[in-house]
Motif scaffolding. Sequence first.
Motif, PDB file in Angstrom:
ATOM      1  N   ASP A 417     -45.910  32.097 -35.823  1.00  0.00           N
ATOM      2  CA  ASP A 417     -44.508  32.511 -34.625  1.00  0.00           C
ATOM      3  C   ASP A 417     -45.117  33.887 -34.129  1.00  0.00           C
ATOM      4  OD1 ASP A 417     -44.109  34.911 -36.372  1.00  0.00           O
ATOM      5  OD2 ASP A 417     -41.681  33.876 -36.660  1.00  0.00           O
ATOM      6  N   SER A 418     -44.657  34.430 -33.292  1.00  0.00           N
ATOM      7  CA  SER A 418     -45.409  35.995 -32.805  1.00  0.00           C
ATOM      8  C   SER A 418     -44.524  37.272 -33.162  1.00  0.00           C
ATOM      9  CB  SER A 418     -44.841  35.821 -30.907  1.00  0.00           C
ATOM     10  OG  SER A 418     -43.435  35.915 -30.822  1.00  0.00           O
ATOM     11  N   GLY A 419     -44.257  37.333 -34.338  1.00  0.00           N
ATOM     12  CA  GLY A 419     -43.740  38.334 -34.853  1.00  0.00           C
ATOM     13  C   GLY A 419     -42.769  38.625 -34.082  1.00  0.00           C
ATOM     14  N   GLY A 420     -41.689  38.023 -33.537  1.00  0.00           N
ATOM     15  CA  GLY A 420     -40.262  38.327 -32.950  1.00  0.00           C
ATOM     16  C   GLY A 420     -41.092  39.261 -31.238  1.00  0.00           C
ATOM     17  N   LEU A 421     -41.233  39.314 -30.805  1.00  0.00           N
ATOM     18  CA  LEU A 421     -42.903  40.091 -30.102  1.00  0.00           C
ATOM     19  C   LEU A 421     -42.996  38.895 -28.874  1.00  0.00           C
ATOM     20  CD1 LEU A 421     -45.023  42.327 -31.505  1.00  0.00           C
ATOM     21  CD2 LEU A 421     -42.499  42.481 -30.577  1.00  0.00           C
ATOM     22  N   GLY A 422     -42.923  37.886 -28.739  1.00  0.00           N
ATOM     23  CA  GLY A 422     -43.184  36.504 -27.495  1.00  0.00           C
ATOM     24  C   GLY A 422     -42.354  37.233 -26.527  1.00  0.00           C
ATOM     25  N   LEU A 423     -40.912  36.405 -26.286  1.00  0.00           N
ATOM     26  CA  LEU A 423     -40.216  36.682 -25.216  1.00  0.00           C
ATOM     27  C   LEU A 423     -40.415  38.842 -25.009  1.00  0.00           C
ATOM     28  CD1 LEU A 423     -36.732  34.714 -26.203  1.00  0.00           C
ATOM     29  CD2 LEU A 423     -38.515  34.170 -25.134  1.00  0.00           C
ATOM     30  N   ALA A 424     -40.857  39.273 -25.615  1.00  0.00           N
ATOM     31  CA  ALA A 424     -41.110  40.737 -25.503  1.00  0.00           C
ATOM     32  C   ALA A 424     -42.077  40.764 -24.425  1.00  0.00           C
ATOM     33  CB  ALA A 424     -41.312  41.720 -26.520  1.00  0.00           C
ATOM     34  N   ILE A 425     -43.279  39.946 -24.492  1.00  0.00           N
ATOM     35  CA  ILE A 425     -44.467  40.093 -24.255  1.00  0.00           C
ATOM     36  C   ILE A 425     -44.531  38.982 -22.910  1.00  0.00           C
ATOM     37  CG2 ILE A 425     -47.037  38.416 -24.002  1.00  0.00           C
ATOM     38  CD1 ILE A 425     -47.115  39.432 -26.726  1.00  0.00           C
TER      39      ILE A 425
END
Length: 454
Positions: A417-425
């Motif tokens: 996964d994106s490390g919890g940064l996907g939606l922030a991006i």
Amino acid sequence: MSKSIAWRLALAIAMTCALVLSVIGVFLYRSLASELAFRDDQALLGRLEQVRALLHDSDSLEALQERPRLYQNMLGNLDSVLLVKRADGSPLIAINPHQQTLPDMQPIAQGRAPQRADIRTLDQTVLLVGMAQGPAGETLSVTVGKRLDEREQMLASYRLRLYGAVGLGALLAFGLGLLLLRRGLEPLRELAHAMAGIDPRSLDQRMATHDVPAELKEPVQALNAMLTRLEDSFARLSQFSADLAHEIRTPLHNLLGSNSLALNQSRSPTEYQEVLASNIEEYERLNRMAENLMFLARAEHGQRPLQLQVLDLGEVGDELCDYFEALAEDRQLQLDNQLSGSLMADQQLLQRALGNLLANAVRHAQPGSTVRLQRHDDAGFCWIGVHNPGPPIEAQHLGKLFDRFYRVDPSRAQPGDSGGLGLAIVHSIMQLHGGQVRVVSDTSGTLFELGFAQ
């Protein structure tokens, strides 16, 4: 050296007062000079009429010559001039204390009353010449005048007093203005003192607004709003630091643990290869996290320029569905691209944002369901959405989904996964485009939408 507001305002007040006093002084000075000139002219006109009457009513010219004190008493002071001449130009009466030379002037006819326009000013002396009739009907020329020395001295003294009054008034206005301004600026000093006591541990403090002057109420309210933003940003930064440390610690612990186990005893080449492969996964996870954080930092500082172009949304959706097709099949999902039309956007960023949303949808959708890419337009926005029929997200999580490192269920984090940064991006990409992002979740599933202004 910084300029004091109080000193500048006090100086402005003093200059304003000096200007006002000067205007008033000039008006009063000219009014006084005009009044004195009017009175002197009226006295001169009356004097000519008196001398005419005296000459006409006298018994003889010889009697007038024998009593010169009569004229001196009538004229009243040494600044007056009286000259009576016969028709042949010989003087009959000559009172000229300063022995000044009098010019020849056109006399007023005997039957006409003198007017102010007939008076002439020569060599600081006002003069009036008129014809008169003597006791025996003899034609005489009468010149009356008055020197202006006394008037000029009076006006000069008045000017000096005006200068002093204007200067003193300006000094008083400056002093009183400075005193009042210092007292009036006391709330600013109190505000500065209160602000000086705010540090990162007391960002929750706010400036009181009920006792401040009306002129400072809006700045204080703006300051409180800024403190609210700072408090929120500082809290997010602190939470981000804690989340970042937590996210980095997990792969580091995994690396340390696997390497320690590998070094505790001899292992076969195959086992060492498995350890290295596991380490590579953790390194890739750290690398993705670093790249995502770098992208977010550049996006927030505007260092990622947009390359806008007209995109065919149907083609963009088809490419994404082809990319995620294998992952969707593994999870027994169907991908349905309903995107159509065109859109002005950065192709790489749009694909990344939709890719993150599609990856989340595939990860959380229920097996056997269909993940849809859809579009609808309203209120000047083009909304591109990704809908998955997975379990609904609880309401308390919806407002935090786009925060960095935020996960609804941290236990479901996966190595890829994106490390919890996907939606922030995704949120940062939409900010770069000047658009919006929103999420709706209910029993029918979860819908993430990207709004582009048209």
